[in-house]
Design a protein around this motif. Structure first.
Motif, PDB file in Angstrom:
ATOM      1  N   THR A 281      33.854  34.366  39.879  1.00  0.00           N
ATOM      2  CA  THR A 281      34.455  34.584  41.095  1.00  0.00           C
ATOM      3  C   THR A 281      35.614  33.536  41.418  1.00  0.00           C
ATOM      4  O   THR A 281      35.539  32.428  41.165  1.00  0.00           O
ATOM      5  CB  THR A 281      33.337  34.048  42.354  1.00  0.00           C
ATOM      6  N   THR A 283      38.581  31.711  44.195  1.00  0.00           N
ATOM      7  CA  THR A 283      38.939  31.662  45.561  1.00  0.00           C
ATOM      8  C   THR A 283      40.186  30.798  45.399  1.00  0.00           C
ATOM      9  O   THR A 283      40.591  30.564  44.440  1.00  0.00           O
ATOM     10  CB  THR A 283      37.904  30.706  46.183  1.00  0.00           C
ATOM     11  N   TYR A 285      42.901  27.638  47.243  1.00  0.00           N
ATOM     12  CA  TYR A 285      42.950  26.595  48.283  1.00  0.00           C
ATOM     13  C   TYR A 285      44.357  25.740  48.039  1.00  0.00           C
ATOM     14  O   TYR A 285      45.237  26.181  47.253  1.00  0.00           O
ATOM     15  CB  TYR A 285      41.672  25.381  47.506  1.00  0.00           C
ATOM     16  N   SER A 291      41.663  22.424  53.082  1.00  0.00           N
ATOM     17  CA  SER A 291      40.745  22.519  51.783  1.00  0.00           C
ATOM     18  C   SER A 291      40.425  21.156  51.252  1.00  0.00           C
ATOM     19  O   SER A 291      39.331  21.192  50.648  1.00  0.00           O
ATOM     20  CB  SER A 291      41.907  23.082  50.862  1.00  0.00           C
ATOM     21  N   ILE A 346      32.590  24.383  43.950  1.00  0.00           N
ATOM     22  CA  ILE A 346      32.963  24.873  42.674  1.00  0.00           C
ATOM     23  C   ILE A 346      31.894  24.681  41.686  1.00  0.00           C
ATOM     24  O   ILE A 346      31.628  23.803  41.047  1.00  0.00           O
ATOM     25  CB  ILE A 346      34.287  24.633  42.166  1.00  0.00           C
ATOM     26  N   LYS A 350      32.660  29.672  38.973  1.00  0.00           N
ATOM     27  CA  LYS A 350      33.595  29.776  39.829  1.00  0.00           C
ATOM     28  C   LYS A 350      34.955  28.918  39.644  1.00  0.00           C
ATOM     29  O   LYS A 350      34.733  28.178  39.089  1.00  0.00           O
ATOM     30  CB  LYS A 350      32.770  29.416  41.247  1.00  0.00           C
ATOM     31  N   ASP A 352      38.473  27.710  41.431  1.00  0.00           N
ATOM     32  CA  ASP A 352      39.432  27.962  42.856  1.00  0.00           C
ATOM     33  C   ASP A 352      40.825  27.571  42.585  1.00  0.00           C
ATOM     34  O   ASP A 352      41.191  26.539  41.655  1.00  0.00           O
ATOM     35  CB  ASP A 352      39.109  26.685  43.718  1.00  0.00           C
ATOM     36  N   LYS A 362      44.335  31.707  52.496  1.00  0.00           N
ATOM     37  CA  LYS A 362      43.674  32.504  53.394  1.00  0.00           C
ATOM     38  C   LYS A 362      43.550  33.742  53.055  1.00  0.00           C
ATOM     39  O   LYS A 362      42.464  34.547  52.863  1.00  0.00           O
ATOM     40  CB  LYS A 362      43.822  32.090  54.822  1.00  0.00           C
ATOM     41  N   GLY A 365      41.479  35.025  49.839  1.00  0.00           N
ATOM     42  CA  GLY A 365      39.876  35.311  50.149  1.00  0.00           C
ATOM     43  C   GLY A 365      39.051  35.018  48.685  1.00  0.00           C
ATOM     44  O   GLY A 365      39.439  34.007  47.988  1.00  0.00           O
ATOM     45  N   ARG A 366      38.045  36.030  48.556  1.00  0.00           N
ATOM     46  CA  ARG A 366      37.127  35.691  47.521  1.00  0.00           C
ATOM     47  C   ARG A 366      37.126  37.036  46.601  1.00  0.00           C
ATOM     48  O   ARG A 366      36.966  38.083  47.191  1.00  0.00           O
ATOM     49  CB  ARG A 366      35.711  35.266  48.168  1.00  0.00           C
ATOM     50  N   LYS A 367      37.356  36.935  45.580  1.00  0.00           N
ATOM     51  CA  LYS A 367      37.660  37.946  44.334  1.00  0.00           C
ATOM     52  C   LYS A 367      36.384  37.697  43.401  1.00  0.00           C
ATOM     53  O   LYS A 367      36.207  36.588  42.653  1.00  0.00           O
ATOM     54  CB  LYS A 367      38.747  37.872  43.850  1.00  0.00           C
ATOM     55  N   LYS A 368      35.892  38.822  42.948  1.00  0.00           N
ATOM     56  CA  LYS A 368      34.685  38.699  41.960  1.00  0.00           C
ATOM     57  C   LYS A 368      34.973  39.750  40.889  1.00  0.00           C
ATOM     58  O   LYS A 368      35.775  40.512  40.874  1.00  0.00           O
ATOM     59  CB  LYS A 368      33.313  39.380  42.668  1.00  0.00           C
TER      60      LYS A 368
END
Length: 383
Positions: A281, A283, A285, A291, A346, A350, A352, A362, A365-368
Motif C-alpha cells: 500500500t 501513501t 507525505y 505530515s 508505516i 506500507k 509513504d 493529498k 491518497g491511498r493506493k493498494k
C-alpha cells in the motif's frame, strides 16, 4: 496783836490727787473700751459711707466690655444685681466675695460645652479656652502632627462644638519576590540527537518592593508602591540539545537471503532484488506540519530518520523491519526510491512516498496492490 493759826492745806491737795489717780486706774479698762468702740464706729461709718457711694466698674463678659455703675461693695452682690450667673466651669478674675471699688475691672469667661471624639471614645468637656488647640491641651488629649483634627487646631471654639480626632499612622512594608529564571535551549551538533545537557544552572532573581500604607484609626485606607528594586537578576539556565544524527544503519541480509536474489529488468534498470514485496500500500507525505508536525522554523524541518534531507523522487518512509533504512527499492509504476525515513503509521507492507507539493500529496491518497523490489544499499545503475 493776836496770833492766827495757819491751817496746813498740803494734806488736802494730796488727797485730791490720789483720788484722781485711783479713779483713772479703776476706770482704765472702761476708757480703753470706749476708745475702741469710738474707733470701730468711726470705721463702720466710713465703710458705710464708702460702700453706699456710687462707683464705676468695668465688667468684661466673654470679651464684651461694659462700664456699670453700682453702690454694691462686693463682687457677689454686683453679679446678683446684674443677674450675671457664674457656672462651676466659668472663670472670674476676682473671687466672688472680694470687695470692689471704683475703677475695678472684672473679667468673666463663660465655659462652653465641647464634645471630643478621639481614640474610640466620646466625652463632653467644658472650657473657657479660645481655640481648639488650647482646649485639647487643657483636656490633656495629645494631638500628633500627622493626626487629622476637625475643626482645625487654629479654629475658634463656638458653643456646643464637636471636635473629631482621627489618628493617622504611616507604615512602610517591604516584601521580597522570587523571579523565575528562563530556560534557554541551544543546539549542540556534538551531542547525540535526543540527548540534553545543562551547561549553565539557572538562578532565581530577587525583586524587592516597598509599600507605603496609611491607617486611620487603625483601618487601612490607602496603599502605595513607593519602591521597586531588582536586588538580584535571574540567571538563565542553558540546556544543550543534541542534534548529532546517528549513522544510518544498513541491514545486511543473511547468506540464505542473498542466495534468494532474483534478477529484475525494469525499463532502464537491470538489478538483482534481495526480495520482492507483493500487494504493497502506497501513501504520500510532505515535510510540512500536517505530515510531520514540524514547521519551517523547526530545526529538524525536512530531516529524515536517517539524517538525510528529504528529496522528491528519492525519499520514501518504510517499516525498517520490512525494508532496511538506506536501501534502494524499485516500486513498479513509481520508479527507483531510497528508504530514508520512518513513520508511526508505516507498518508492514506500507510505503509513504515523499512529494514537495502538499496538494499533490493529498490528491495521491491511498493506493493498494503495488509490487516493490528490494534491491539493497547500492543504487543500481541505469542500463
Amino acid at each position: 496783836m493776836g496770833m492766827f493759826q495757819i491751817k496746813d492745806t498740803h494734806g488736802k491737795r494730796s488727797s485730791s490727787m490720789s483720788f484722781a489717780l485711783r479713779w483713772k486706774h479703776e476706770n482704765l479698762r472702761l476708757i480703753l473700751l470706749s476708745a475702741i468702740i469710738s474707733i470701730a464706729m468711726t470705721f463702720m461709718l466710713l465703710v458705710l459711707l464708702y460702700g453706699t457711694a456710687e462707683k464705676k466698674v468695668s465688667v468684661v463678659i466673654n470679651g464684651q466690655e461694659q462700664i456699670v455703675s453700682t453702690k454694691q461693695w462686693t463682687l457677689e452682690r454686683l453679679l446678683a444685681e446684674r443677674s450675671i450667673e457664674i457656672g462651676p466651669y466659668d472663670k472670674v478674675s476676682l473671687a466672688q466675695g472680694a470687695s470692689i471699688k471704683d475703677g475695678d475691672r472684672v473679667v468673666i469667661d463663660h465655659a462652653k460645652a465641647v464634645t471630643v471624639k478621639a481614640d474610640g471614645k466620646t466625652n463632653t468637656y467644658y472650657t473657657t479656652d479660645k481655640t481648639v488647640q488650647d482646649a485639647m491641651e487643657t483636656f490633656n488629649i495629645p494631638v500628633r502632627e500627622q493626626d487629622r483634627v476637625t475643626p482645625s487646631l487654629t479654629s475658634e471654639i463656638n458653643s456646643d462644638v464637636t471636635i473629631s480626632v482621627v489618628r493617622v499612622d504611616t507604615e512602610v512594608e517591604t516584601t521580597q519576590h522570587k523571579m523565575p529564571y528562563k530556560v534557554v535551549k541551544k543546539e549542540d551538533p556534538q551531542l547525540a540527537e535526543g540527548k540534553q545537557k545543562v551547561i549553565q544552572t539557572g538562578q532565581e532573581g530577587l525583586l524587592v518592593k516597598q509599600f507605603k500604607k496609611i491607617y486611620e484609626d487603625g483601618q487601612l485606607v490607602s496603599e502605595e508602591l513607593v519602591l521597586k528594586s531588582m536586588e538580584a537578576s535571574a540567571v538563565e539556565q542553558v540546556v544543550a540539545v543534541g542534534t548529532k544524527k546517528p549513522e544510518p544503519k544498513v541491514s545486511v541480509l543473511s547468506s540464505s537471503t542473498a542466495k534468494a536474489e532474483t534478477s529484475v529488468s525494469m525499463k532502464d534498470y537491470n538489478f538483482k532484488a534481495k526480495k520482492t514485496l507483493k500487494n504493497v500500500t502506497l501513501t504520500a507525505y510532505t515535510a510540512g506540519v500536517e505530515s510531520t508536525g514540524k514547521s519551517e522554523k523547526h530545526p529538524l524541518y525536512g530531516i529524515t530518520a536517517s539524517g538525510a534531507k528529504v528529496q522528491e523522487g528519492r525519499t520514501i518512509a518504510v517499516d525498517p523491519k520490512v525494508i532496511p533504512i538506506g536501501w534502494w527499492v524499485y516500486i513498479e509504476g513509481i520508479g527507483l526510491r531510497r528508504a530514508e525515513d520512518t513513520g508511526g503509521a508505516i507498518k508492514g507492507n506500507k510505503i509513504d512516498v515523499f512529494y514537495e507539493s502538499e496538494s499533490y500529496a493529498k490528491k495521491f491518497g491511498r493506493k493498494k496492490g503495488y509490487t516493490v523490489h528490494v534491491i539493497g544499499p547500492n543504487k543500481p545503475k541505469a542500463s
